[in-house]
Scaffold this motif. Structure first.
Motif, PDB file in Angstrom:
ATOM      1  N   LEU A 282      80.077  13.192 -11.406  1.00 28.63           N
ATOM      2  CA  LEU A 282      78.959  12.356 -12.072  1.00 28.63           C
ATOM      3  C   LEU A 282      78.081  12.000 -11.140  1.00 28.63           C
ATOM      4  CD1 LEU A 282      81.550  10.069 -14.054  1.00 28.63           C
ATOM      5  CD2 LEU A 282      80.067  11.828 -15.104  1.00 28.63           C
ATOM      6  N   TYR A 283      78.432  11.795  -9.857  1.00 33.28           N
ATOM      7  CA  TYR A 283      77.492  11.613  -8.834  1.00 33.28           C
ATOM      8  C   TYR A 283      76.271  12.732  -9.015  1.00 33.28           C
ATOM      9  CZ  TYR A 283      75.078  10.075  -4.593  1.00 33.28           C
ATOM     10  OH  TYR A 283      74.170   9.771  -3.700  1.00 33.28           O
ATOM     11  N   LEU A 284      76.910  13.979  -8.762  1.00 34.45           N
ATOM     12  CA  LEU A 284      76.071  15.181  -8.731  1.00 34.45           C
ATOM     13  C   LEU A 284      75.256  14.993  -9.989  1.00 34.45           C
ATOM     14  CD1 LEU A 284      75.331  17.903  -7.642  1.00 34.45           C
ATOM     15  CD2 LEU A 284      77.452  18.751  -8.906  1.00 34.45           C
ATOM     16  N   PHE A 285      75.566  15.034 -11.194  1.00 33.49           N
ATOM     17  CA  PHE A 285      74.860  14.878 -12.321  1.00 33.49           C
ATOM     18  C   PHE A 285      73.901  13.933 -12.489  1.00 33.49           C
ATOM     19  CE2 PHE A 285      74.475  13.755 -16.797  1.00 33.49           C
ATOM     20  CZ  PHE A 285      73.783  15.103 -17.208  1.00 33.49           C
TER      21      PHE A 285
ATOM     22  N   ALA B  37      74.521  17.762  -3.316  1.00 32.73           N
ATOM     23  CA  ALA B  37      75.372  18.309  -2.491  1.00 32.73           C
ATOM     24  C   ALA B  37      76.674  17.539  -1.895  1.00 32.73           C
ATOM     25  CB  ALA B  37      74.508  19.183  -1.519  1.00 32.73           C
ATOM     26  N   TYR B  38      76.326  16.446  -1.526  1.00 30.66           N
ATOM     27  CA  TYR B  38      77.387  15.739  -1.079  1.00 30.66           C
ATOM     28  C   TYR B  38      78.650  15.170  -2.098  1.00 30.66           C
ATOM     29  CZ  TYR B  38      74.736  15.028   3.132  1.00 30.66           C
ATOM     30  OH  TYR B  38      73.914  15.144   4.530  1.00 30.66           O
ATOM     31  N   GLY B  39      77.822  14.907  -3.343  1.00 28.87           N
ATOM     32  CA  GLY B  39      78.700  14.877  -4.503  1.00 28.87           C
ATOM     33  C   GLY B  39      79.552  15.924  -4.696  1.00 28.87           C
ATOM     34  N   LEU B  40      78.933  17.161  -4.834  1.00 26.49           N
ATOM     35  CA  LEU B  40      79.602  18.493  -5.136  1.00 26.49           C
ATOM     36  C   LEU B  40      80.782  18.772  -3.880  1.00 26.49           C
ATOM     37  CD1 LEU B  40      80.028  21.072  -6.626  1.00 26.49           C
ATOM     38  CD2 LEU B  40      78.176  22.249  -5.151  1.00 26.49           C
ATOM     39  N   LEU B  41      80.665  18.435  -2.637  1.00 28.29           N
ATOM     40  CA  LEU B  41      81.508  18.242  -1.681  1.00 28.29           C
ATOM     41  C   LEU B  41      82.756  17.223  -1.904  1.00 28.29           C
ATOM     42  CD1 LEU B  41      82.195  19.200   1.502  1.00 28.29           C
ATOM     43  CD2 LEU B  41      81.318  16.908   2.219  1.00 28.29           C
ATOM     44  N   THR B  42      82.391  16.420  -2.249  1.00 31.16           N
ATOM     45  CA  THR B  42      83.540  15.239  -2.855  1.00 31.16           C
ATOM     46  C   THR B  42      84.294  15.869  -3.870  1.00 31.16           C
ATOM     47  OG1 THR B  42      82.288  13.352  -2.261  1.00 31.16           O
ATOM     48  CG2 THR B  42      84.060  13.037  -3.527  1.00 31.16           C
ATOM     49  N   SER B  43      83.783  16.462  -4.954  1.00 28.96           N
ATOM     50  CA  SER B  43      84.493  17.047  -6.106  1.00 28.96           C
ATOM     51  C   SER B  43      85.162  18.359  -5.681  1.00 28.96           C
ATOM     52  CB  SER B  43      83.461  17.464  -7.157  1.00 28.96           C
ATOM     53  OG  SER B  43      83.904  18.117  -8.273  1.00 28.96           O
TER      54      SER B  43
ATOM     55  N   VAL C 114      64.675  16.209 -11.401  1.00 21.03           N
ATOM     56  CA  VAL C 114      64.278  15.480 -12.527  1.00 21.03           C
ATOM     57  C   VAL C 114      65.344  15.994 -13.582  1.00 21.03           C
ATOM     58  CG1 VAL C 114      62.415  14.875 -14.349  1.00 21.03           C
ATOM     59  CG2 VAL C 114      61.848  15.157 -11.925  1.00 21.03           C
ATOM     60  N   ASN C 115      66.263  15.235 -14.021  1.00 23.66           N
ATOM     61  CA  ASN C 115      66.999  15.484 -15.174  1.00 23.66           C
ATOM     62  C   ASN C 115      66.425  15.417 -16.552  1.00 23.66           C
ATOM     63  OD1 ASN C 115      68.934  16.183 -13.365  1.00 23.66           O
ATOM     64  ND2 ASN C 115      69.979  14.193 -13.518  1.00 23.66           N
ATOM     65  N   VAL C 116      65.928  16.481 -17.141  1.00 21.12           N
ATOM     66  CA  VAL C 116      64.952  16.381 -18.262  1.00 21.12           C
ATOM     67  C   VAL C 116      66.120  15.931 -19.612  1.00 21.12           C
ATOM     68  CG1 VAL C 116      63.767  17.789 -19.968  1.00 21.12           C
ATOM     69  CG2 VAL C 116      63.462  18.014 -17.828  1.00 21.12           C
ATOM     70  N   ASN C 117      67.062  16.672 -19.759  1.00 25.31           N
ATOM     71  CA  ASN C 117      67.978  16.412 -21.011  1.00 25.31           C
ATOM     72  C   ASN C 117      69.312  16.017 -20.673  1.00 25.31           C
ATOM     73  OD1 ASN C 117      66.161  17.313 -22.871  1.00 25.31           O
ATOM     74  ND2 ASN C 117      66.736  19.280 -22.414  1.00 25.31           N
ATOM     75  N   SER C 118      69.283  14.961 -19.697  1.00 23.42           N
ATOM     76  CA  SER C 118      70.775  14.384 -19.383  1.00 23.42           C
ATOM     77  C   SER C 118      71.748  13.832 -20.387  1.00 23.42           C
ATOM     78  CB  SER C 118      70.400  13.373 -18.124  1.00 23.42           C
ATOM     79  OG  SER C 118      69.825  12.233 -18.844  1.00 23.42           O
TER      80      SER C 118
ATOM     81  N   LEU D 179      76.659  14.684 -23.131  1.00 23.58           N
ATOM     82  CA  LEU D 179      77.149  14.825 -24.445  1.00 23.58           C
ATOM     83  C   LEU D 179      77.982  16.396 -24.615  1.00 23.58           C
ATOM     84  CD1 LEU D 179      77.951  13.682 -27.315  1.00 23.58           C
ATOM     85  CD2 LEU D 179      75.867  14.931 -28.111  1.00 23.58           C
ATOM     86  N   PHE D 180      77.241  17.481 -24.210  1.00 26.35           N
ATOM     87  CA  PHE D 180      77.917  18.841 -24.186  1.00 26.35           C
ATOM     88  C   PHE D 180      79.224  18.874 -23.290  1.00 26.35           C
ATOM     89  CE2 PHE D 180      78.108  23.170 -22.324  1.00 26.35           C
ATOM     90  CZ  PHE D 180      78.278  23.788 -23.351  1.00 26.35           C
ATOM     91  N   ALA D 181      78.907  18.207 -22.110  1.00 25.82           N
ATOM     92  CA  ALA D 181      80.084  18.258 -21.187  1.00 25.82           C
ATOM     93  C   ALA D 181      81.274  17.456 -21.557  1.00 25.82           C
ATOM     94  CB  ALA D 181      79.686  17.529 -19.861  1.00 25.82           C
ATOM     95  N   ALA D 182      81.137  16.256 -22.397  1.00 22.99           N
ATOM     96  CA  ALA D 182      81.963  15.622 -23.024  1.00 22.99           C
ATOM     97  C   ALA D 182      82.801  16.263 -23.879  1.00 22.99           C
ATOM     98  CB  ALA D 182      81.521  14.336 -23.381  1.00 22.99           C
TER      99      ALA D 182
END
Length: 157
Positions: A13-16, A25-31, A83-87, A92-95
């Motif tokens: 979620l932090y990565l997102f 990348a640090y969020g990905l590391l944690t995950s 910049v996250n355009v369609n977050s 919603l897709f991930a859920a």
């Protein structure tokens, strides 16, 4: 096991939601480390070590070098912004995908118990990776080397 699950989901979620690609990348590391911990807690020691060595030790470090080497210009902080355009649509897709995966796991998995792998199976897997499947390992190593050389070339300019 809940700590590793929380770390995997929290890191993802932090990565997102982060706006800085290096912090992502640090969020990905944690995950990725948390997923390795989940493998370890479920008795898949080989997968846990592979997760840590391949993804955290190799690919994530390569991604971080690529990020740091390719940030050019006077304002390097702006080069690391995302910049996250369609977050909302992505979330919603991930859920929906996660819900489908959970539904399928509960429906098909039930309460099956996994068989404990024998020492012979693990030894056969290791021998297979180092004899008949060694070409795949070599190709991945060459691919990672090419990516690192490309990142260095881009940073040189």
């Amino acid at each position: 096991m809940g700590i590793f699950g929380f770390g995997a989901v929290g890191g993802a979620l932090y990565l997102f939601f982060t706006k800085n690609i290096l912090y992502g990348a640090y969020g990905l590391l944690t995950s990725l480390i948390s997923v390795g911990g989940l493998f370890l807690m479920n008795g898949a020691e080989f997968l846990a070590v592979s997760q840590i060595m391949v993804y955290v030790g190799g690919i994530l470090i390569l991604i971080m070098f690529g990020i740091m080497l390719s940030a050019k210009g006077e304002k390097k902080e702006d080069a690391l912004k995302v910049v996250n355009v369609n977050s909302l649509v992505s979330l919603l897709f991930a859920a929906v995908m996660a819900g489908g995966l959970i539904f399928y796991s509960v429906k098909m998995g039930g309460s099956r118990s996994l068989a404990e792998p024998s020492a012979e199976q693990v030894q056969d897997l290791g021998m297979s990776l180092m004899t008949t499947q060694v070409l795949v390992l070599e190709l991945v190593g060459v691919l990672l080397l090419i990516v690192l050389i490309g990142a260095s070339y881009i940073a040189k300019k």
